[in-house]
Motif scaffolding. Structure first.
Motif, short mmCIF file in Angstrom:
data_model
loop_
_atom_site.label_atom_id
_atom_site.label_comp_id
_atom_site.label_asym_id
_atom_site.label_seq_id
_atom_site.Cartn_x
_atom_site.Cartn_y
_atom_site.Cartn_z
N ARG A 21 -11.05 -8.65 8.04
CA ARG A 21 -12.18 -9.46 7.55
C ARG A 21 -11.77 -10.93 7.41
O ARG A 21 -12.55 -11.83 7.70
CB ARG A 21 -12.69 -8.93 6.22
N GLN A 22 -10.54 -11.18 6.96
CA GLN A 22 -10.02 -12.55 6.84
C GLN A 22 -9.98 -13.21 8.21
O GLN A 22 -10.36 -14.37 8.37
CB GLN A 22 -8.62 -12.52 6.22
N HIS A 25 -13.55 -14.11 9.50
CA HIS A 25 -14.06 -15.33 8.87
C HIS A 25 -13.33 -16.58 9.36
O HIS A 25 -13.96 -17.61 9.60
CB HIS A 25 -13.97 -15.22 7.34
N ALA A 26 -12.02 -16.50 9.54
CA ALA A 26 -11.25 -17.66 9.99
C ALA A 26 -11.63 -18.07 11.40
O ALA A 26 -11.80 -19.27 11.68
CB ALA A 26 -9.75 -17.37 9.90
N TYR A 28 -14.47 -17.46 12.95
CA TYR A 28 -15.84 -17.94 12.89
C TYR A 28 -15.91 -19.33 12.26
O TYR A 28 -16.53 -20.24 12.81
CB TYR A 28 -16.71 -16.95 12.11
N ASP A 29 -15.27 -19.50 11.11
CA ASP A 29 -15.33 -20.77 10.38
C ASP A 29 -14.66 -21.92 11.13
O ASP A 29 -15.06 -23.08 10.98
CB ASP A 29 -14.68 -20.63 9.00
N ASN A 30 -13.65 -21.61 11.94
CA ASN A 30 -12.94 -22.64 12.69
C ASN A 30 -13.47 -22.83 14.11
O ASN A 30 -12.91 -23.61 14.87
CB ASN A 30 -11.44 -22.32 12.73
N HIS A 31 -14.51 -22.10 14.45
CA HIS A 31 -15.14 -22.20 15.78
C HIS A 31 -14.12 -21.96 16.90
O HIS A 31 -14.08 -22.69 17.90
CB HIS A 31 -15.81 -23.56 15.97
N GLU A 50 -11.78 -12.61 19.25
CA GLU A 50 -13.09 -12.12 18.81
C GLU A 50 -13.34 -10.71 19.34
O GLU A 50 -13.81 -9.86 18.60
CB GLU A 50 -14.20 -13.03 19.33
#
Length: 125
Positions: A21-22, A25-26, A28-31, A50
């Motif tokens: 999960r970490q 999110h990382a 996704y958040d960092n594109h 991904e």
């Protein structure tokens, strides 16, 4: 042009014991679409993408809990002194989007197709 001129540094990295999960999110958040996985001594031990995370999360059965459960262990790397044209050939032939950059065995950066596209957007005199 050399890889060191187009790479992103420092790279977002994970450890095999990090939570899936970490990592989701990382990325996704960092594109970004993939990141290196480092072992206990900072050595490159895998890549998590991904697609690794999606397959892990949406596979039937129990979802994996750790990055080490879903990461790819087959690695394609380049040295920071590799020519960008050589890297592009490698990316095309291996069908990969993200390549870790090493200095000897130390991870010094990462190159994505987006990094290479950014070069093409620069003004040329």
């Amino acid at each position: 042009m050399l890889v060191c001129e187009v790479m992103s540094s420092p790279a977002v990295t994970f450890r095999p014991g990090d939570a899936v999960r970490q990592a989701i999110h990382a990325l996704y958040d960092n594109h970004i679409t993939a990141a290196p996985v480092l072992g206990d001594h900072g050595e490159l031990v895998g890549m998590v993408s991904e697609i690794d995370l999606l397959c892990g999360e949406f596979a039937s059965g129990a979802s994996p809990k750790r990055v080490g459960d879903v990461m790819s262990r087959t690695l394609v790397t380049v040295a920071e002194t590799t020519e960008a044209a050589t890297l592009i050939d490698l990316m095309v032939h291996k069908r990969i989007k993200t390549v870790p950059v090493l200095r000897d065995v130390e991870l010094v950066g990462i190159v994505t197709r987006r990094d290479l596209m950014a070069v093409l957007t620069r003004d040329r005199d």
